[in-house]
Design a protein around this motif. Structure first.
Motif, PDB file in Angstrom:
ATOM      1  N   LEU A   1       0.895  -1.088  -0.041  1.00  0.00           N
ATOM      2  CA  LEU A   1       0.101   0.051   0.033  1.00  0.00           C
ATOM      3  C   LEU A   1       0.887   1.257   0.022  1.00  0.00           C
ATOM      4  O   LEU A   1       0.333   2.248  -0.497  1.00  0.00           O
ATOM      5  N   SER A   2       2.040   1.175   0.529  1.00  0.00           N
ATOM      6  CA  SER A   2       2.908   2.508   0.752  1.00  0.00           C
ATOM      7  C   SER A   2       3.287   2.772  -0.600  1.00  0.00           C
ATOM      8  O   SER A   2       3.809   3.961  -0.728  1.00  0.00           O
ATOM      9  N   ASN A   3       3.174   2.148  -1.760  1.00  0.00           N
ATOM     10  CA  ASN A   3       3.664   2.263  -2.987  1.00  0.00           C
ATOM     11  C   ASN A   3       2.628   3.277  -3.899  1.00  0.00           C
ATOM     12  O   ASN A   3       2.840   3.733  -4.851  1.00  0.00           O
ATOM     13  N   PHE A   4       1.460   3.339  -3.343  1.00  0.00           N
ATOM     14  CA  PHE A   4       0.188   4.083  -3.698  1.00  0.00           C
ATOM     15  C   PHE A   4       0.361   5.685  -3.501  1.00  0.00           C
ATOM     16  O   PHE A   4       1.110   6.011  -2.734  1.00  0.00           O
ATOM     17  N   PRO A   5      -0.004   6.691  -4.190  1.00  0.00           N
ATOM     18  CA  PRO A   5       0.047   7.912  -3.992  1.00  0.00           C
ATOM     19  C   PRO A   5      -0.721   8.214  -2.709  1.00  0.00           C
ATOM     20  O   PRO A   5      -1.737   7.754  -2.486  1.00  0.00           O
ATOM     21  N   ALA A   6      -0.082   9.269  -2.241  1.00  0.00           N
ATOM     22  CA  ALA A   6      -0.694   9.643  -0.821  1.00  0.00           C
ATOM     23  C   ALA A   6      -2.304  10.020  -0.983  1.00  0.00           C
ATOM     24  O   ALA A   6      -3.205  10.077  -0.243  1.00  0.00           O
TER      25      ALA A   6
ATOM     26  N   LEU B   1      -2.223   8.581   3.598  1.00  0.00           N
ATOM     27  CA  LEU B   1      -1.113   8.228   4.495  1.00  0.00           C
ATOM     28  C   LEU B   1       0.233   8.727   4.123  1.00  0.00           C
ATOM     29  O   LEU B   1       0.159   8.727   2.837  1.00  0.00           O
ATOM     30  N   ASN B   2       0.924   9.160   4.952  1.00  0.00           N
ATOM     31  CA  ASN B   2       2.321   9.572   4.472  1.00  0.00           C
ATOM     32  C   ASN B   2       3.059   8.569   4.853  1.00  0.00           C
ATOM     33  O   ASN B   2       3.119   7.483   5.667  1.00  0.00           O
ATOM     34  N   PRO B   3       4.473   8.621   4.666  1.00  0.00           N
ATOM     35  CA  PRO B   3       5.564   7.695   4.769  1.00  0.00           C
ATOM     36  C   PRO B   3       5.796   7.265   6.295  1.00  0.00           C
ATOM     37  O   PRO B   3       6.121   6.058   6.716  1.00  0.00           O
ATOM     38  N   ASN B   4       5.665   8.424   7.175  1.00  0.00           N
ATOM     39  CA  ASN B   4       5.691   8.080   8.494  1.00  0.00           C
ATOM     40  C   ASN B   4       4.700   7.363   9.137  1.00  0.00           C
ATOM     41  O   ASN B   4       4.982   6.690   9.782  1.00  0.00           O
ATOM     42  N   ASP B   5       3.596   7.460   8.366  1.00  0.00           N
ATOM     43  CA  ASP B   5       2.474   6.597   8.763  1.00  0.00           C
ATOM     44  C   ASP B   5       2.662   5.195   8.678  1.00  0.00           C
ATOM     45  O   ASP B   5       2.461   4.230   9.674  1.00  0.00           O
TER      46      ASP B   5
ATOM     47  N   ASN C   1       5.760   3.932   8.406  1.00  0.00           N
ATOM     48  CA  ASN C   1       6.692   3.354   9.373  1.00  0.00           C
ATOM     49  C   ASN C   1       6.106   2.985  10.623  1.00  0.00           C
ATOM     50  O   ASN C   1       6.739   2.060  11.406  1.00  0.00           O
ATOM     51  N   TRP C   2       5.223   3.629  11.289  1.00  0.00           N
ATOM     52  CA  TRP C   2       4.474   3.389  12.433  1.00  0.00           C
ATOM     53  C   TRP C   2       3.791   2.087  12.524  1.00  0.00           C
ATOM     54  O   TRP C   2       3.699   1.240  13.371  1.00  0.00           O
ATOM     55  N   LEU C   3       2.948   1.894  11.054  1.00  0.00           N
ATOM     56  CA  LEU C   3       2.535   0.721  10.690  1.00  0.00           C
ATOM     57  C   LEU C   3       3.439  -0.623  11.056  1.00  0.00           C
ATOM     58  O   LEU C   3       2.895  -1.526  11.385  1.00  0.00           O
ATOM     59  N   LYS C   4       4.459  -0.449  10.260  1.00  0.00           N
ATOM     60  CA  LYS C   4       5.619  -1.354  10.362  1.00  0.00           C
ATOM     61  C   LYS C   4       6.210  -1.802  11.646  1.00  0.00           C
ATOM     62  O   LYS C   4       6.018  -2.977  12.125  1.00  0.00           O
ATOM     63  N   LEU C   5       6.409  -0.687  12.442  1.00  0.00           N
ATOM     64  CA  LEU C   5       6.785  -0.800  13.975  1.00  0.00           C
ATOM     65  C   LEU C   5       5.781  -1.536  14.651  1.00  0.00           C
ATOM     66  O   LEU C   5       6.052  -2.575  15.624  1.00  0.00           O
ATOM     67  N   ALA C   6       4.557  -0.936  14.627  1.00  0.00           N
ATOM     68  CA  ALA C   6       3.489  -1.780  15.432  1.00  0.00           C
ATOM     69  C   ALA C   6       3.204  -3.176  15.223  1.00  0.00           C
ATOM     70  O   ALA C   6       3.091  -4.042  15.986  1.00  0.00           O
TER      71      ALA C   6
END
Length: 341
Positions: A105-110, A115-119, A121-126
């Motif tokens: 999903l992170s490869n789709f346009p915002a 969602l932004n890249p920081n969002d 990153n948080w999803l990945k960490l969580a």
């Protein structure tokens, strides 16, 4: 399940998130896969969809994924799965599938994801944190599974006796050319698959995925024949699974290839074939029938035999006299009896 939804909408009826889910499916998996892998694909999609419906309640149909900014929903979702009785192994698979989807999903346009890249990153960490938190539960679960499995071991004497009897019966059954009987063919399938699984610990997929080309393309040595099966569960780790045969056992395979012509489904590329021309998915059932017909107790699947062999020893000798003739070390697996299947 509370968060499931029907899966048979027409494409023109799909909401926006469903289009992205289908794109994910096309991106992540081959379109030509079938059988167990196809089931796994569908299950992964279902697990992701259930989470989105759970986390995006009231917002999902608006078209974006802004609700994923509340990454704590991943922890809540894990607790929800636990409350519903899901095993730690299943919950971990859910999390792995979610992490894969978030990466896609992170490869789709915002403007599409909201969602932004920081969002991300948080999803990945969580998601990673939830996987870490499951470690203790996973260890306890696996220990309990091992204890339960050890209570369902197959008698080594029965395993040896089955192989001895099957070795006598299979050549007689291969006179199928005289009867052209589908029932007799099923009995042969059950006996042959059982003979090699009981003696090697192979998974069911090694038998069901064995192809005609792999049999005819086997490597012949002075006193042995090695059949390699490419499509099997641990191919990515161990490579091909191997059936190492004496010339006597290889004659079973070649004879069956000769007499299959004209039988329903014989045009199949699979060695053990169904009447419709696909792989023989009932091969375990055919084995269980032969096991019972011989008078052995219990109703075992092929995993029970694998577990029994692991439990006792890596070098289990089923019948020393027979093994001295038939057991050729398997190559590429690092193990002689428990092969890379």
């Amino acid at each position: 399940m509370k968060y499931s939804r029907r899966d048979n909408f027409k494409p023109e009826e799909w909401p926006k998130y469903e289009h992205i889910l289908r794109k994910y499916l096309g991106y992540n998996y081959r379109s030509d896969c079938e059988g167990r892998k196809l089931e796994n694909e569908k299950m992964a999609l279902t697990q992701i969809r259930r989470f989105l419906i759970f986390a995006g309640e009231g917002q999902l149909l608006k078209g974006g994924f802004s609700f994923l900014k509340k990454h704590e929903n991943i922890r809540i979702w894990v607790n929800e799965l636990k409350n519903q009785g899901f095993k730690p192994t299943t919950i971990k698979i859910n999390l792995i599938n979610l992490k894969s989807f978030f990466s896609f999903l992170s490869n789709f346009p915002a403007k599409i994801t909201q969602l932004n890249p920081n969002d991300f990153n948080w999803l990945k960490l969580a998601t990673g944190q939830q996987v870490k938190d499951l470690k203790k539960e996973l260890t306890s679960h696996r220990q309990n599974v091992r204890k339960l499995s050890s209570k369902n071991l197959v008698s080594k004497d029965d395993m040896a006796a089955f192989r001895r009897e099957a070795r006598k019966i299979i050549p007689k059954k291969l006179e199928l050319r005289k009867t052209r009987s589908r029932i007799c063919l099923q009995q042969i399938f059950g006996l042959m698959a059982g003979y090699f699984v009981v003696g090697t610990g192979h998974r069911t997929g090694v038998m069901t995925n064995l192809t005609v080309g792999e049999v005819t393309g086997a490597e012949h040595g002075d006193s042995s024949v090695v059949i390699e099966v490419a499509l099997q569960k641990s191919a990515g780790t161990f490579g091909f699974a191997q059936l190492s045969l004496t010339n006597e056992y290889n004659s079973w395979f070649t004879t069956l290839l000769e007499i299959r012509h004209g039988l329903e489904g014989a045009e199949s590329n699979f060695f053990f074939f169904s009447a419709s021309g696909g792989r023989c998915l009932k091969i375990l059932q055919y084995f269980q029938s032969e096991w019972s017909r011989m008078g052995f107790g219990g109703r075992f699947n092929f995993r029970h035999f694998r577990t029994t062999m692991v439990h006792h020893t890596k070098n289990l000798s089923i019948d020393e006299e027979e093994d001295s003739q038939s057991n050729v070390p398997l190559r590429g697996s690092g193990r002689e009896i428990l092969c890379s299947a």
